[in-house]
Design a protein around this motif. Sequence first.
Motif, PDB file in Angstrom:
ATOM      1  N   ALA A 254       0.836  -1.205   0.000  1.00  0.00           N
ATOM      2  CA  ALA A 254       0.000   0.000   0.000  1.00  0.00           C
ATOM      3  C   ALA A 254       0.870   1.254   0.000  1.00  0.00           C
ATOM      4  O   ALA A 254       1.906   1.306   0.663  1.00  0.00           O
ATOM      5  N   LYS A 255       0.440   2.250  -0.756  1.00  0.00           N
ATOM      6  CA  LYS A 255       1.128   3.544  -0.788  1.00  0.00           C
ATOM      7  C   LYS A 255       0.515   4.437   0.284  1.00  0.00           C
ATOM      8  O   LYS A 255      -0.696   4.449   0.470  1.00  0.00           O
ATOM      9  N   VAL A 256       1.364   5.223   0.972  1.00  0.00           N
ATOM     10  CA  VAL A 256       0.913   6.039   2.095  1.00  0.00           C
ATOM     11  C   VAL A 256       1.433   7.462   1.944  1.00  0.00           C
ATOM     12  O   VAL A 256       2.590   7.669   1.606  1.00  0.00           O
ATOM     13  N   GLU A 257       0.561   8.421   2.212  1.00  0.00           N
ATOM     14  CA  GLU A 257       0.942   9.834   2.219  1.00  0.00           C
ATOM     15  C   GLU A 257       0.391  10.479   3.494  1.00  0.00           C
ATOM     16  O   GLU A 257      -0.728  10.176   3.906  1.00  0.00           O
ATOM     17  N   GLY A 258       1.153  11.372   4.114  1.00  0.00           N
ATOM     18  CA  GLY A 258       0.674  12.178   5.230  1.00  0.00           C
ATOM     19  C   GLY A 258       0.741  11.560   6.606  1.00  0.00           C
ATOM     20  O   GLY A 258       0.219  12.133   7.559  1.00  0.00           O
ATOM     21  N   LEU A 259       1.405  10.424   6.748  1.00  0.00           N
ATOM     22  CA  LEU A 259       1.422   9.734   8.040  1.00  0.00           C
ATOM     23  C   LEU A 259       2.114  10.558   9.129  1.00  0.00           C
ATOM     24  O   LEU A 259       1.660  10.593  10.265  1.00  0.00           O
ATOM     25  N   GLN A 260       3.184  11.260   8.788  1.00  0.00           N
ATOM     26  CA  GLN A 260       3.921  12.019   9.799  1.00  0.00           C
ATOM     27  C   GLN A 260       3.127  13.222  10.301  1.00  0.00           C
ATOM     28  O   GLN A 260       3.215  13.586  11.467  1.00  0.00           O
ATOM     29  N   ASN A 261       2.361  13.870   9.435  1.00  0.00           N
ATOM     30  CA  ASN A 261       1.634  15.081   9.802  1.00  0.00           C
ATOM     31  C   ASN A 261       0.412  14.781  10.664  1.00  0.00           C
ATOM     32  O   ASN A 261       0.140  15.464  11.641  1.00  0.00           O
TER      33      ASN A 261
ATOM     34  N   ILE B 118      -8.131   4.778   1.080  1.00  0.00           N
ATOM     35  CA  ILE B 118      -8.612   5.130   2.414  1.00  0.00           C
ATOM     36  C   ILE B 118      -8.088   6.515   2.781  1.00  0.00           C
ATOM     37  O   ILE B 118      -6.893   6.785   2.671  1.00  0.00           O
ATOM     38  N   HIS B 119      -9.008   7.381   3.202  1.00  0.00           N
ATOM     39  CA  HIS B 119      -8.663   8.719   3.692  1.00  0.00           C
ATOM     40  C   HIS B 119      -8.995   8.752   5.182  1.00  0.00           C
ATOM     41  O   HIS B 119     -10.123   8.439   5.563  1.00  0.00           O
ATOM     42  N   ILE B 120      -8.028   9.129   6.004  1.00  0.00           N
ATOM     43  CA  ILE B 120      -8.259   9.279   7.436  1.00  0.00           C
ATOM     44  C   ILE B 120      -7.923  10.731   7.785  1.00  0.00           C
ATOM     45  O   ILE B 120      -6.797  11.184   7.570  1.00  0.00           O
ATOM     46  N   PHE B 121      -8.922  11.454   8.276  1.00  0.00           N
ATOM     47  CA  PHE B 121      -8.814  12.891   8.504  1.00  0.00           C
ATOM     48  C   PHE B 121      -8.990  13.255   9.971  1.00  0.00           C
ATOM     49  O   PHE B 121      -9.693  12.555  10.702  1.00  0.00           O
ATOM     50  N   ARG B 122      -8.432  14.414  10.351  1.00  0.00           N
ATOM     51  CA  ARG B 122      -8.916  15.096  11.542  1.00  0.00           C
ATOM     52  C   ARG B 122     -10.240  15.723  11.134  1.00  0.00           C
ATOM     53  O   ARG B 122     -10.436  16.092   9.978  1.00  0.00           O
ATOM     54  N   PRO B 123     -11.205  15.858  12.046  1.00  0.00           N
ATOM     55  CA  PRO B 123     -12.543  16.346  11.672  1.00  0.00           C
ATOM     56  C   PRO B 123     -12.549  17.683  10.931  1.00  0.00           C
ATOM     57  O   PRO B 123     -13.293  17.846   9.955  1.00  0.00           O
ATOM     58  N   GLU B 124     -11.706  18.634  11.347  1.00  0.00           N
ATOM     59  CA  GLU B 124     -11.700  19.947  10.700  1.00  0.00           C
ATOM     60  C   GLU B 124     -11.225  19.857   9.253  1.00  0.00           C
ATOM     61  O   GLU B 124     -11.728  20.541   8.374  1.00  0.00           O
ATOM     62  N   VAL B 125     -10.236  19.005   9.020  1.00  0.00           N
ATOM     63  CA  VAL B 125      -9.680  18.837   7.676  1.00  0.00           C
ATOM     64  C   VAL B 125     -10.702  18.118   6.792  1.00  0.00           C
ATOM     65  O   VAL B 125     -10.894  18.479   5.632  1.00  0.00           O
ATOM     66  N   ARG B 126     -11.378  17.139   7.354  1.00  0.00           N
ATOM     67  CA  ARG B 126     -12.412  16.420   6.592  1.00  0.00           C
ATOM     68  C   ARG B 126     -13.530  17.359   6.165  1.00  0.00           C
ATOM     69  O   ARG B 126     -13.984  17.329   5.029  1.00  0.00           O
ATOM     70  N   THR B 127     -13.964  18.219   7.072  1.00  0.00           N
ATOM     71  CA  THR B 127     -15.015  19.189   6.756  1.00  0.00           C
ATOM     72  C   THR B 127     -14.553  20.144   5.666  1.00  0.00           C
ATOM     73  O   THR B 127     -15.311  20.453   4.743  1.00  0.00           O
ATOM     74  N   PHE B 128     -13.308  20.594   5.744  1.00  0.00           N
ATOM     75  CA  PHE B 128     -12.782  21.547   4.765  1.00  0.00           C
ATOM     76  C   PHE B 128     -12.777  20.953   3.353  1.00  0.00           C
ATOM     77  O   PHE B 128     -13.231  21.581   2.398  1.00  0.00           O
ATOM     78  N   TYR B 129     -12.270  19.723   3.198  1.00  0.00           N
ATOM     79  CA  TYR B 129     -12.153  19.125   1.866  1.00  0.00           C
ATOM     80  C   TYR B 129     -13.449  18.490   1.373  1.00  0.00           C
ATOM     81  O   TYR B 129     -13.673  18.385   0.173  1.00  0.00           O
ATOM     82  N   ASN B 130     -14.280  18.003   2.284  1.00  0.00           N
ATOM     83  CA  ASN B 130     -15.608  17.473   1.962  1.00  0.00           C
ATOM     84  C   ASN B 130     -15.601  16.500   0.777  1.00  0.00           C
ATOM     85  O   ASN B 130     -16.362  16.658  -0.182  1.00  0.00           O
ATOM     86  N   ILE B 131     -14.742  15.506   0.849  1.00  0.00           N
ATOM     87  CA  ILE B 131     -14.604  14.526  -0.237  1.00  0.00           C
ATOM     88  C   ILE B 131     -15.896  13.754  -0.474  1.00  0.00           C
ATOM     89  O   ILE B 131     -16.210  13.415  -1.607  1.00  0.00           O
ATOM     90  N   GLU B 132     -16.660  13.497   0.582  1.00  0.00           N
ATOM     91  CA  GLU B 132     -17.923  12.764   0.398  1.00  0.00           C
ATOM     92  C   GLU B 132     -18.825  13.455  -0.610  1.00  0.00           C
ATOM     93  O   GLU B 132     -19.450  12.811  -1.448  1.00  0.00           O
ATOM     94  N   LYS B 133     -18.897  14.764  -0.536  1.00  0.00           N
ATOM     95  CA  LYS B 133     -19.758  15.503  -1.452  1.00  0.00           C
ATOM     96  C   LYS B 133     -19.254  15.378  -2.888  1.00  0.00           C
ATOM     97  O   LYS B 133     -20.042  15.232  -3.825  1.00  0.00           O
ATOM     98  N   MET B 134     -17.939  15.436  -3.054  1.00  0.00           N
ATOM     99  CA  MET B 134     -17.358  15.325  -4.386  1.00  0.00           C
ATOM    100  C   MET B 134     -17.729  13.991  -5.041  1.00  0.00           C
ATOM    101  O   MET B 134     -17.970  13.931  -6.238  1.00  0.00           O
ATOM    102  N   TRP B 135     -17.775  12.930  -4.241  1.00  0.00           N
ATOM    103  CA  TRP B 135     -18.092  11.608  -4.776  1.00  0.00           C
ATOM    104  C   TRP B 135     -19.556  11.257  -4.564  1.00  0.00           C
ATOM    105  O   TRP B 135     -19.930  10.103  -4.620  1.00  0.00           O
ATOM    106  N   SER B 136     -20.371  12.241  -4.313  1.00  0.00           N
ATOM    107  CA  SER B 136     -21.819  12.121  -4.130  1.00  0.00           C
ATOM    108  C   SER B 136     -22.187  11.003  -3.172  1.00  0.00           C
ATOM    109  O   SER B 136     -22.407   9.873  -3.534  1.00  0.00           O
TER     110      SER B 136
END
Length: 109
Positions: free
Chosen positions: A61-68, A81-99
């Motif tokens: 598996a390829k991984v990005e952002g683990l240190q941050n 798989i996207h794992i977010f802090r709640p504020e970051v998830r709200t900002f990017y709102n990927i669920e909406k993009m993928w309906s």
Amino acid sequence: MEVVIASLDDSKAEEVVDINLQGRSALADHMVIASGRSHRHVSAVADHLLRDLKEAGHGNAKVEGLQNGDWVLIDTGDIIIHIFRPEVRTFYNIEKMWSVSDAKETTVH
């Protein structure tokens, strides 16, 4: 897919959503979006998931952002798989993009 959901559940990931991408994107078959409560929790959830994926034979598996710890992206090839802090998830709102109307939400306690 079962390994991903079980690992997220074991790690107490929050607001887990599974979006079926079959026939909609060449990127992957599924996209899973989850939240962690803090930087540390996001990193711990991702680390646990990576160990579980490796044990299940998906060690490449390829991984990005683990240190941050704000947004960790794990790409197994078939599942993203996207794992977010709640504020970051709200900002990017990927669920909406993928309906999200096509998504199957999995509640994790």
